[in-house]
Design a protein around this motif. Structure first.
Motif, PDB file in Angstrom:
ATOM      1  N   LYS A   8      58.195 -26.187  39.307  1.00 30.44           N
ATOM      2  CA  LYS A   8      59.009 -26.289  40.525  1.00 30.44           C
ATOM      3  C   LYS A   8      59.064 -24.942  41.249  1.00 30.44           C
ATOM      4  CE  LYS A   8      60.891 -30.515  40.307  1.00 30.44           C
ATOM      5  NZ  LYS A   8      60.893 -31.451  41.399  1.00 30.44           N
ATOM      6  N   ASN A   9      58.324 -23.947  40.754  1.00 30.70           N
ATOM      7  CA  ASN A   9      58.334 -22.611  41.350  1.00 30.70           C
ATOM      8  C   ASN A   9      57.660 -22.657  42.727  1.00 30.70           C
ATOM      9  OD1 ASN A   9      57.140 -19.910  41.999  1.00 30.70           O
ATOM     10  ND2 ASN A   9      58.251 -19.335  40.147  1.00 30.70           N
ATOM     11  N   PRO A  10      58.374 -22.242  43.783  1.00 31.52           N
ATOM     12  CA  PRO A  10      57.820 -22.335  45.138  1.00 31.52           C
ATOM     13  C   PRO A  10      56.509 -21.566  45.348  1.00 31.52           C
ATOM     14  CG  PRO A  10      60.146 -21.712  45.207  1.00 31.52           C
ATOM     15  CD  PRO A  10      59.732 -21.721  43.768  1.00 31.52           C
ATOM     16  N   ALA A  11      56.345 -20.421  44.684  1.00 34.18           N
ATOM     17  CA  ALA A  11      55.109 -19.645  44.832  1.00 34.18           C
ATOM     18  C   ALA A  11      53.922 -20.417  44.251  1.00 34.18           C
ATOM     19  CB  ALA A  11      55.245 -18.284  44.152  1.00 34.18           C
ATOM     20  N   LYS A  12      54.136 -21.078  43.126  1.00 32.96           N
ATOM     21  CA  LYS A  12      53.064 -21.846  42.487  1.00 32.96           C
ATOM     22  C   LYS A  12      52.740 -23.107  43.303  1.00 32.96           C
ATOM     23  CE  LYS A  12      54.165 -20.247  37.824  1.00 32.96           C
ATOM     24  NZ  LYS A  12      54.552 -20.656  36.457  1.00 32.96           N
ATOM     25  N   ILE A  13      53.760 -23.778  43.810  1.00 34.88           N
ATOM     26  CA  ILE A  13      53.544 -24.978  44.630  1.00 34.88           C
ATOM     27  C   ILE A  13      52.763 -24.618  45.889  1.00 34.88           C
ATOM     28  CG2 ILE A  13      54.713 -26.738  46.023  1.00 34.88           C
ATOM     29  CD1 ILE A  13      57.014 -26.591  43.878  1.00 34.88           C
ATOM     30  N   ALA A  14      53.140 -23.532  46.535  1.00 31.10           N
ATOM     31  CA  ALA A  14      52.438 -23.097  47.748  1.00 31.10           C
ATOM     32  C   ALA A  14      50.979 -22.774  47.447  1.00 31.10           C
ATOM     33  CB  ALA A  14      53.142 -21.881  48.366  1.00 31.10           C
ATOM     34  N   ALA A  15      50.720 -22.146  46.298  1.00 28.08           N
ATOM     35  CA  ALA A  15      49.342 -21.810  45.919  1.00 28.08           C
ATOM     36  C   ALA A  15      48.494 -23.063  45.755  1.00 28.08           C
ATOM     37  CB  ALA A  15      49.340 -20.987  44.626  1.00 28.08           C
ATOM     38  N   VAL A  16      49.051 -24.082  45.115  1.00 27.81           N
ATOM     39  CA  VAL A  16      48.311 -25.331  44.919  1.00 27.81           C
ATOM     40  C   VAL A  16      48.018 -25.980  46.275  1.00 27.81           C
ATOM     41  CG1 VAL A  16      48.391 -27.652  43.924  1.00 27.81           C
ATOM     42  CG2 VAL A  16      49.248 -25.696  42.600  1.00 27.81           C
ATOM     43  N   LYS A  17      49.017 -26.052  47.118  1.00 30.11           N
ATOM     44  CA  LYS A  17      48.829 -26.660  48.443  1.00 30.11           C
ATOM     45  C   LYS A  17      47.818 -25.872  49.269  1.00 30.11           C
ATOM     46  CE  LYS A  17      53.209 -29.102  48.728  1.00 30.11           C
ATOM     47  NZ  LYS A  17      54.506 -29.234  49.411  1.00 30.11           N
ATOM     48  N   ASN A  18      47.833 -24.553  49.175  1.00 27.98           N
ATOM     49  CA  ASN A  18      46.849 -23.725  49.897  1.00 27.98           C
ATOM     50  C   ASN A  18      45.426 -24.091  49.494  1.00 27.98           C
ATOM     51  OD1 ASN A  18      48.887 -22.238  51.137  1.00 27.98           O
ATOM     52  ND2 ASN A  18      48.682 -20.466  49.781  1.00 27.98           N
ATOM     53  N   SER A  19      45.216 -24.302  48.209  1.00 22.76           N
ATOM     54  CA  SER A  19      43.866 -24.542  47.698  1.00 22.76           C
ATOM     55  C   SER A  19      43.355 -25.951  47.944  1.00 22.76           C
ATOM     56  CB  SER A  19      43.808 -24.222  46.206  1.00 22.76           C
ATOM     57  OG  SER A  19      44.036 -22.854  46.031  1.00 22.76           O
ATOM     58  N   PHE A  20      44.239 -26.875  48.225  1.00 25.68           N
ATOM     59  CA  PHE A  20      43.823 -28.241  48.520  1.00 25.68           C
ATOM     60  C   PHE A  20      44.030 -28.580  49.996  1.00 25.68           C
ATOM     61  CE2 PHE A  20      44.341 -28.750  43.897  1.00 25.68           C
ATOM     62  CZ  PHE A  20      43.196 -29.480  43.601  1.00 25.68           C
ATOM     63  N   SER A  21      44.194 -27.567  50.839  1.00 27.71           N
ATOM     64  CA  SER A  21      44.488 -27.799  52.259  1.00 27.71           C
ATOM     65  C   SER A  21      43.341 -28.498  52.993  1.00 27.71           C
ATOM     66  CB  SER A  21      44.831 -26.484  52.962  1.00 27.71           C
ATOM     67  OG  SER A  21      43.728 -25.606  52.916  1.00 27.71           O
ATOM     68  N   HIS A  22      42.142 -28.409  52.460  1.00 28.31           N
ATOM     69  CA  HIS A  22      40.973 -29.034  53.101  1.00 28.31           C
ATOM     70  C   HIS A  22      40.771 -30.492  52.667  1.00 28.31           C
ATOM     71  CE1 HIS A  22      39.623 -27.521  49.229  1.00 28.31           C
ATOM     72  NE2 HIS A  22      38.650 -28.406  49.277  1.00 28.31           N
TER      73      HIS A  22
END
Length: 171
Positions: A8-22
């Protein structure tokens, strides 16, 4: 595609979303235990925590991909380094792992970690601010903001997603 994040860590969630943005994806984050120490003290333990979170996320979240990201420290002859590892789990496949940036921690922080403290709370005291582990992280503090925790984990995620995509093409 349903991607389940084992944190639930926001930094980790943002990282995952960044990498699947395409890619078109649905994201779900669950509080999955790492199954390792609160403060992992080796690459092996940190990798195991990432794999445990990825496999747990896949299982509990009933997704197509489970992601586990774990921060830890690694002892070297030069001193204690921060380390960060990630794992990507998919049904019926061995987890894919990747590691990222490392920097040397100052002795003022190292002594407290060796005394049994966890890096997150130590960094809050050291930086005199709250939620360091959910924001810039130790890496952000010690790189003067040039690299933050989300960027560090995004790098790991890009290594994971790239490997996953490569293996998918090899079928």
């Amino acid at each position: 595609m349903k991607i389940v994040i084992g944190s639930k860590n926001p930094a980790k969630i943002a990282a995952v979303k960044n990498s699947f943005s395409h890619q078109a994806a649905e994201f779900c984050s669950l509080d999955i235990p790492s199954g390792v120490s609160e403060q992992p003290f080796s690459d092996e333990e940190t990798i195991k925590g990432a794999i445990n979170r990825a496999e747990g996320a896949l299982l509990e979240g009933n997704g197509d991909i489970g992601i586990g990201l774990e921060g830890g420290v690694q002892e070297t002859s030069y001193g204690l380094l921060i380390c960060n590892w990630g794992a990507l789990a998919a049904p019926g496949k061995e987890p894919i792992i990747a590691g990222g940036a490392r920097i040397l921690l100052p002795e003022e922080v190292v002594g407290r970690l060796r005394a049994g403290k966890e890096l997150g709370p130590v960094m809050e005291e050291y930086a005199k601010k709250k939620n360091v582990s959910k924001q810039e992280g130790a890496v952000g503090v010690f790189t003067d903001g040039r690299v933050n925790r989300t960027e560090m984990f995004t790098h790991v995620m890009n290594l994971l997603v790239g490997q996953f995509n490569y293996h998918q093409k090899q079928k």
